[in-house]
Design an enzyme around this catalytic site. Structure first.
Site, PDB file in Angstrom:
ATOM      1  N   ASP A  11       0.985  -1.214   0.060  1.00 12.93           N
ATOM      2  CA  ASP A  11      -0.005   0.061   0.186  1.00 12.93           C
ATOM      3  C   ASP A  11       0.970   1.284   0.316  1.00 12.93           C
ATOM      4  O   ASP A  11       2.067   1.148   0.299  1.00 12.93           O
ATOM      5  CB  ASP A  11      -1.009   0.007   1.216  1.00 12.93           C
ATOM      6  CG  ASP A  11      -1.703   1.237   1.267  1.00 12.93           C
ATOM      7  OD1 ASP A  11      -2.501   1.799   0.288  1.00 12.93           O
ATOM      8  OD2 ASP A  11      -1.637   1.862   2.495  1.00 12.93           O
ATOM      9  N   ASP A  13       0.261   5.076   1.053  1.00 12.36           N
ATOM     10  CA  ASP A  13       0.111   6.181   2.339  1.00 12.36           C
ATOM     11  C   ASP A  13       0.140   5.231   3.492  1.00 12.36           C
ATOM     12  O   ASP A  13      -0.710   4.621   3.741  1.00 12.36           O
ATOM     13  CB  ASP A  13      -0.981   6.989   1.857  1.00 12.36           C
ATOM     14  CG  ASP A  13      -1.221   7.740   0.775  1.00 12.36           C
ATOM     15  OD1 ASP A  13      -0.461   9.237   0.993  1.00 12.36           O
ATOM     16  OD2 ASP A  13      -1.684   7.373  -0.088  1.00 12.36           O
TER      17      ASP A  13
END
Length: 228
Positions: A11, A13
């Site tokens: 992922d 952020d």
């Protein structure tokens, strides 16, 4: 799972890159424009992984169906595009981790719910656009995480079977997407957790509470996992 048939997907952020400082700056710029008091960094950080809409709603204490919301949301996105990488940086220990993956010839990539218009310039500014083997944004798929479609697409791009891959994320939707794709999952407990959220409840295969712990874990997994 061996280096020759595996991949590590991240992922963005709250997992790979610490973008909260720039989101905090942008939200407070917006609040200032609206003659509102600023919010603290610690307050905003818990909303970052839920996206721009959640951050605006929390900062302004405003429901998303309020008539003022859409204008504020769009203004926030404009401000963010202009302030993508003032202070955003890789989390501690992530750069050595990416270097190790490259040394081991293990392709790594990004699967994010962050739209491409923000993702690509951010990766370019940090020099990651040339080293990531795949970058999948919501623009590239029909369904966002926790649907596994984006993870499957990433695997197709790098010619890897999902069951031989690892997905690292800081939100329950990341772990759910990884499990639905039949991947090994690692919960990034150092990320942007919601208030009072316990990542142990996500039932990831592994949980790390510091980004510096990711490389030792990966080294252990590739050393100890039986070859297939």
């Amino acid at each position: 799972m061996t280096p020759s048939n595996s991949s590590v997907l991240f992922d963005l952020d709250g997992t790979l890159i610490d973008t909260a400082p720039d989101f905090h700056r942008v939200i407070n710029l917006l609040l200032r424009e609206e003659d509102r008091a600023p919010v603290s960094y610690d307050f905003l950080r818990t909303y970052v992984s839920n996206g721009a809409r959640a951050m605006v709603a929390a900062a302004f204490n405003l429901a998303e169906d309020d008539q003022k919301f859409d204008k504020l949301h769009q203004r926030m996105l404009t401000l963010y595009l202009d302030n993508l990488n003032q202070d955003s940086k890789l989390f501690e220990g992530i750069a050595p981790c990416l270097n190790w993956l490259q040394e081991q010839a293990i392709p790594w990539g990004i699967v994010t719910n962050k739209p491409e218009i923000y993702t690509r310039p951010l990766l370019h500014s940090l020099g990651l656009d040339k080293t990531a083997s795949t970058v999948i944004c919501p623009d590239h798929v029909t369904h966002r995480k926790p649907h596994p479609e984006a993870l499957f697409k990433a695997c197709q791009e790098i010619d890897r079977e999902p069951r031989a891959c690892i997905y690292v994320g800081d939100h329950i939707r990341d772990i759910e997407a990884g499990k639905r794709a039949n991947m090994l999952t690692i919960a990034a407990g150092y990320g942007y957790l919601n208030a009072n959220e316990d990542p142990k409840t996500w039932q990831a295969d592994y949980l790390i509470n510091s980004s510096a712990n990711l490389l030792p874990l990966l080294e252990s997994l590739y050393r100890d996992t039986p070859q297939t």
